[in-house]
Design an enzyme around this catalytic site. Structure first.
Site, PDB file in Angstrom:
ATOM      1  N   ASN A  10     -67.663  24.640  -9.178  1.00 21.24           N
ATOM      2  CA  ASN A  10     -67.971  25.751 -10.083  1.00 21.24           C
ATOM      3  C   ASN A  10     -66.909  26.826  -9.868  1.00 21.24           C
ATOM      4  OD1 ASN A  10     -68.976  27.842 -11.547  1.00 21.24           O
ATOM      5  ND2 ASN A  10     -70.900  28.052 -10.412  1.00 21.24           N
ATOM      6  N   LYS A  12     -66.422  29.454 -11.606  1.00 20.65           N
ATOM      7  CA  LYS A  12     -66.921  30.785 -11.981  1.00 20.65           C
ATOM      8  C   LYS A  12     -65.879  31.534 -12.840  1.00 20.65           C
ATOM      9  CE  LYS A  12     -69.969  30.644  -8.004  1.00 20.65           C
ATOM     10  NZ  LYS A  12     -70.776  31.356  -7.014  1.00 20.65           N
ATOM     11  N   HIS A  95     -77.745  29.096 -13.522  1.00 18.72           N
ATOM     12  CA  HIS A  95     -77.171  29.562 -12.257  1.00 18.72           C
ATOM     13  C   HIS A  95     -77.734  30.952 -11.932  1.00 18.72           C
ATOM     14  CE1 HIS A  95     -74.296  30.835  -9.232  1.00 18.72           C
ATOM     15  NE2 HIS A  95     -73.960  29.553  -9.096  1.00 18.72           N
ATOM     16  N   GLU A 167     -79.865  25.856  -5.061  1.00 19.81           N
ATOM     17  CA  GLU A 167     -78.921  26.897  -4.666  1.00 19.81           C
ATOM     18  C   GLU A 167     -79.698  28.131  -4.235  1.00 19.81           C
ATOM     19  OE1 GLU A 167     -74.694  26.167  -6.389  1.00 19.81           O
ATOM     20  OE2 GLU A 167     -75.710  27.800  -7.410  1.00 19.81           O
ATOM     21  N   GLY A 173     -72.136  32.570  -1.600  1.00 21.93           N
ATOM     22  CA  GLY A 173     -71.180  33.602  -1.188  1.00 21.93           C
ATOM     23  C   GLY A 173     -71.461  34.100   0.224  1.00 21.93           C
ATOM     24  N   SER A 213     -72.206  28.104  -0.151  1.00 22.92           N
ATOM     25  CA  SER A 213     -71.304  28.165   1.014  1.00 22.92           C
ATOM     26  C   SER A 213     -70.949  26.785   1.586  1.00 22.92           C
ATOM     27  CB  SER A 213     -71.897  29.074   2.093  1.00 22.92           C
ATOM     28  OG  SER A 213     -72.111  30.367   1.569  1.00 22.92           O
ATOM     29  N   GLY A 234     -68.741  26.372  -4.788  1.00 22.88           N
ATOM     30  CA  GLY A 234     -68.101  27.546  -5.367  1.00 22.88           C
ATOM     31  C   GLY A 234     -66.728  27.778  -4.754  1.00 22.88           C
TER      32      GLY A 234
END
Ligand code: 13P
Length: 258
Positions: A10, A12, A95, A167, A173, A213, A234
């Site tokens: 992803n 983003k 998401h 998630e 993050g 993460s 991510g």
């Protein structure tokens, strides 16, 4: 037949179209063809068209990061799944960043899931609790509500190809992913929801990913969790070395389970 493992990048709102091309080129070279791992890349809308010509199709497929639930009409600024259907196999839906920053509610997520299926796109439905919800013991209720509402327009046949992604919002993050035991509890509960809705056959045919993460050193621990079929990555997917190592890690984990 058990489906292959699935690793989804992803990207983003990070890369320009040029940077996306550079990364795709590097991944084309770095990633081998693994028959037991399907790899999916999710660039921004802007980059989907060029990416569709740049990816090595033996190795990669594309996903949209979002889409609008109507197929066409006077909806300025929106992009529909029907406009993307020739470009993507998958779409990330629900998401937590969409839920948080764009106020997407449960009904909107349900309509997007239905629009994907109507257009022949496989939804990757993201679910997960916030830190506060976890602290208040609401994790199961949150996952239940997110899954049951999102799937309410799907038949069991529609649901067979579905991908769910656990998630937890607090692990996105963050410094490290959720612990394997935590992932196991959530994934068991998510699979139980699908079994209750559609039965055992559908539950065993869907794939469940973990996202939050992910980094190469955590891959084997996460992939050992029963019921986890892959990862939604991510930050680490923006680095071709790290993402390549994650894909290889999933490949090796799948081999060792065979
Ligand atoms: P990070 O891997 O950067 O934590 O992001 C996870 C994510 O949101 C994937 O959809």
């Amino acid at each position: 037949m058990k489906q292959s493992k699935l690793v989804v990048a992803n990207w983003k709102m990070y890369l320009s179209t040029h940077d996306t091309s550079v990364l795709i080129n590097r991944l084309n070279k770095k990633v081998p063809v693994y028959r037991n791992v399907e790899v999916v890349l999710s660039p921004s809308y802007l980059s989907l068209q060029p990416a569709s010509m740049e990816i090595d199709r033996r190795k990669f497929r594309l996903a949209a990061q979002d889409g609008f639930y109507k197929d066409e009409g006077a909806f300025t600024g929106a992009v529909s799944y029907s406009q993307m259907r020739e470009l993507v196999h998958y779409a990330i839906v629900g998401h937590s960043e969409r839920r948080r920053f764009f106020n997407e509610n449960l009904d909107e997520v349900r309509d997007k899931v239905a629009a994907c299926v109507r257009n022949g796109i496989t939804p990757i439905l993201c679910v997960g609790e916030t830190k506060q919800e976890r602290n208040e013991n609401e994790t199961k209720q949150v996952l239940h509500d997110q899954i049951v509402t999102a799937l309410s327009d799907l038949t069991s046949e529609d649901a067979e190809d579905l991908v769910l992604a656990y998630e937890p919002v607090w692990a996105i993050g963050a410094e490290e992913p959720a612990k394997p035991d935590t992932i196991k509890d959530a994934v068991d509960w998510m699979r139980y929801q699908v079994r209750e809705l559609y039965g055992q056959k559908t539950e065993s045919s869907i794939r469940v990913l973990y996202g939050g993460s992910d980094e190469p050193q955590y891959v084997s621990g996460i992939m050992e969790v029963d019921g986890v079929d892959g990862l939604l990555v991510g930050r680490a997917s923006l680095n071709f070395e790290q993402f390549g190592d994650i894909i290889t890690g999933v490949h090796l984990a799948a081999l060792s389970k065979d």
